[in-house]
Design a protein around this motif. Structure first.
Motif, short mmCIF file in Angstrom:
data_model
loop_
_atom_site.label_atom_id
_atom_site.label_comp_id
_atom_site.label_asym_id
_atom_site.label_seq_id
_atom_site.Cartn_x
_atom_site.Cartn_y
_atom_site.Cartn_z
N ALA A 136 0.83 -1.17 -0.04
CA ALA A 136 0.01 0.02 -0.20
C ALA A 136 0.96 1.45 0.00
CB ALA A 136 -0.81 0.07 1.21
N LEU A 137 2.06 1.16 0.81
CA LEU A 137 2.79 2.37 0.77
C LEU A 137 3.42 2.57 -0.57
CD1 LEU A 137 4.40 2.01 4.38
CD2 LEU A 137 3.42 3.96 3.47
N GLN A 138 3.79 1.49 -1.18
CA GLN A 138 4.64 1.72 -2.43
C GLN A 138 3.54 2.08 -3.46
OE1 GLN A 138 6.00 -2.28 -2.52
NE2 GLN A 138 8.22 -1.58 -2.07
N GLU A 139 2.28 1.55 -3.36
CA GLU A 139 1.41 2.18 -4.40
C GLU A 139 1.27 3.73 -4.23
OE1 GLU A 139 -3.10 1.49 -6.08
OE2 GLU A 139 -2.57 0.52 -4.22
N ARG A 140 1.10 4.06 -3.02
CA ARG A 140 0.81 5.62 -2.56
C ARG A 140 2.14 6.43 -3.02
NH1 ARG A 140 1.26 8.26 3.38
NH2 ARG A 140 0.69 10.53 2.84
N LEU A 141 3.37 5.76 -3.09
CA LEU A 141 4.60 6.55 -3.44
C LEU A 141 4.72 6.81 -4.89
CD1 LEU A 141 6.95 4.75 -0.85
CD2 LEU A 141 6.72 7.28 -1.13
N GLY A 142 4.20 5.61 -5.49
CA GLY A 142 3.88 5.66 -7.12
C GLY A 142 3.14 6.93 -7.23
N HIS A 143 2.01 7.18 -6.51
CA HIS A 143 1.11 8.12 -6.98
C HIS A 143 1.64 9.63 -6.70
CE1 HIS A 143 -2.49 5.43 -6.44
NE2 HIS A 143 -1.96 5.11 -7.45
N ILE A 144 2.55 9.62 -5.58
CA ILE A 144 3.26 10.74 -5.35
C ILE A 144 4.33 11.24 -6.11
CG2 ILE A 144 4.93 11.74 -3.46
CD1 ILE A 144 3.17 10.18 -1.39
N GLN A 145 5.02 10.10 -6.74
CA GLN A 145 5.98 10.45 -7.69
C GLN A 145 5.60 11.18 -8.95
OE1 GLN A 145 8.01 7.42 -10.33
NE2 GLN A 145 9.74 8.41 -10.25
N THR A 146 4.22 10.32 -9.50
CA THR A 146 3.52 11.02 -10.50
C THR A 146 2.94 12.24 -10.26
OG1 THR A 146 2.65 8.70 -11.10
CG2 THR A 146 1.52 10.77 -11.95
N ALA A 147 2.63 12.39 -9.06
CA ALA A 147 2.30 14.24 -8.77
C ALA A 147 3.52 14.95 -9.10
CB ALA A 147 1.83 14.26 -7.27
N HIS A 148 4.79 14.58 -8.64
CA HIS A 148 6.00 15.47 -8.64
C HIS A 148 6.37 15.75 -10.22
CE1 HIS A 148 6.66 15.11 -4.41
NE2 HIS A 148 7.58 15.79 -4.50
N ILE A 149 6.12 14.57 -11.05
CA ILE A 149 6.39 14.76 -12.42
C ILE A 149 5.24 15.76 -12.97
CG2 ILE A 149 6.11 13.67 -14.58
CD1 ILE A 149 7.22 10.96 -12.96
N ILE A 150 3.94 15.66 -12.62
CA ILE A 150 2.96 16.36 -13.46
C ILE A 150 3.09 17.90 -12.72
CG2 ILE A 150 0.56 17.02 -13.19
CD1 ILE A 150 0.15 13.81 -12.99
N HIS A 151 3.37 18.10 -11.65
CA HIS A 151 3.53 19.49 -11.17
C HIS A 151 4.99 20.16 -11.23
CE1 HIS A 151 -0.67 19.47 -10.08
NE2 HIS A 151 -0.53 18.35 -9.45
N LYS A 152 5.79 19.36 -11.57
CA LYS A 152 7.24 19.83 -11.82
C LYS A 152 7.63 20.19 -10.43
CE LYS A 152 6.83 21.27 -16.68
NZ LYS A 152 5.66 20.92 -17.01
N ARG A 153 7.67 19.19 -9.66
CA ARG A 153 8.16 19.40 -8.26
C ARG A 153 9.61 18.48 -7.91
NH1 ARG A 153 4.29 21.70 -4.69
NH2 ARG A 153 2.95 22.80 -6.15
N ARG A 154 10.34 19.08 -7.30
CA ARG A 154 11.61 18.33 -6.99
C ARG A 154 11.76 18.02 -5.62
NH1 ARG A 154 16.65 21.25 -6.35
NH2 ARG A 154 16.08 23.37 -5.78
N ALA A 155 12.36 16.87 -5.14
CA ALA A 155 12.51 16.38 -3.78
C ALA A 155 14.15 15.91 -3.57
CB ALA A 155 11.44 15.39 -3.16
N ILE A 156 14.56 16.14 -2.31
CA ILE A 156 15.91 15.52 -1.89
C ILE A 156 15.53 14.86 -0.76
CG2 ILE A 156 18.19 16.22 -1.08
CD1 ILE A 156 17.51 18.89 -2.76
N ILE A 157 16.03 13.40 -0.76
CA ILE A 157 15.81 12.47 0.35
C ILE A 157 17.18 11.89 0.86
CG2 ILE A 157 14.62 10.57 1.32
CD1 ILE A 157 12.59 10.83 -1.12
N VAL A 158 17.35 12.34 1.95
CA VAL A 158 18.73 12.10 2.62
C VAL A 158 18.70 10.90 3.66
CG1 VAL A 158 20.79 13.02 3.96
CG2 VAL A 158 19.68 14.20 2.26
#
Length: 259
Positions: A25-47
């Motif tokens: 369920a988390l991986q599916e949610r994260l897939g949707h979140i990545q799609t949202a970043h692509i569509i809205h041209k957002r960037r993220a940094i995870i350390v």
């Protein structure tokens, strides 16, 4: 600054029920979140920072399992090259920052300046003391230009670390994951703890707080880490699915793909 962090508060381990279902369920949610970043041209940094054998790699593997590989990059950070040493210590990280609609995952990071470089003497005292402000300024610049910055520290007890180091020696196909550095670092655990607590105190900021993950149970750690990342990413990007383009819908109807 945020409240102080005491790593001894993150040593309970714990168990997680329905691990496979929760992970999926988390991986599916994260897939949707990545799609949202692509569509809205957002960037993220995870350390990711943490002890040797704390489970960072396993978390990263599961974090990215359902992501489109064209829009993320994992950066495993090792010792700097001679070219990198000829520049400011942040130079090699500037070069790896994500473009719009991309996510960069750092397996270890610029925090080496105030951890391993401090403890092992690779940086002078003046250099690593100056590093706190340089890191805070660097991270503030990323936040001010629209990046979401998430910093996770994966903590394990000495007992857990020793168990995993032993497994790496006794399991032939895991031996590549261990080396002399693991034992040099282990011998200086007290020095690293001092450096870590100062790092938390001086670099856990409003725009880039530290999140500590109890890594003593691998499955519980993965669920906790992926949940923290998903929550932080989703909070910074619109999560409505994209509308269907009317022209595409009309073309699909003409083709008989949809009624």
């Amino acid at each position: 600054m945020t409240k102080s962090i005491d790593l001894s508060d993150f040593e309970r381990g714990g168990k997680v029920d329905d691990y496979a279902d929760r992970l999926a369920a988390l991986q599916e949610r994260l897939g949707h979140i990545q799609t949202a970043h692509i569509i809205h041209k957002r960037r993220a940094i995870i350390v990711f920072e943490g002890w040797d054998a704390a489970g960072k790699g396993g978390i990263i593997k599961r974090l990215t399992a359902e992501w489109d590989p064209r829009y993320f990059e994992v950066w495993p950070i090792a010792a700097p090259t001679p070219e990198e040493l000829s520049h400011h210590f942040l130079w090699r990280f500037w070069r790896r920052l994500p473009a719009q609609h991309n996510i960069a995952v750092f397996d270890r990071s610029w925090y080496g300046r105030v951890l391993v470089e401090r403890v092992e003497g690779y940086a002078t005292k003046a250099e690593w003391q100056r590093g706190y402000d340089e890191i805070n300024d660097f991270e503030a610049q990323q936040a001010e230009t629209g990046a979401t910055l998430i910093k996770l520290f994966v903590h394990v007890t000495q007992e857990t670390q020793d168990k995993r180091l032993r497994e790496r020696i006794e399991t032939p196909w895991k031996r590549w994951k261990t080396g002399i550095d693991d034992y040099r670092n282990r011998a200086r655990r007290a020095d690293y703890l001092d450096a870590m607590h100062e790092m938390f105190a001086r670099t856990s900021t409003k725009h880039a707080p530290w999140v500590v993950i109890d890594g003593n149970d691998k499955k519980a750690a993965r669920i906790a880490a992926l949940t923290a990342i998903a929550d932080a990413l989703a909070a910074r990007v619109p999560m409505d699915p994209p509308a269907l383009d009317p022209a595409v819908e009309a073309a699909a109807r003409r083709a008989g793909v949809i009624d």
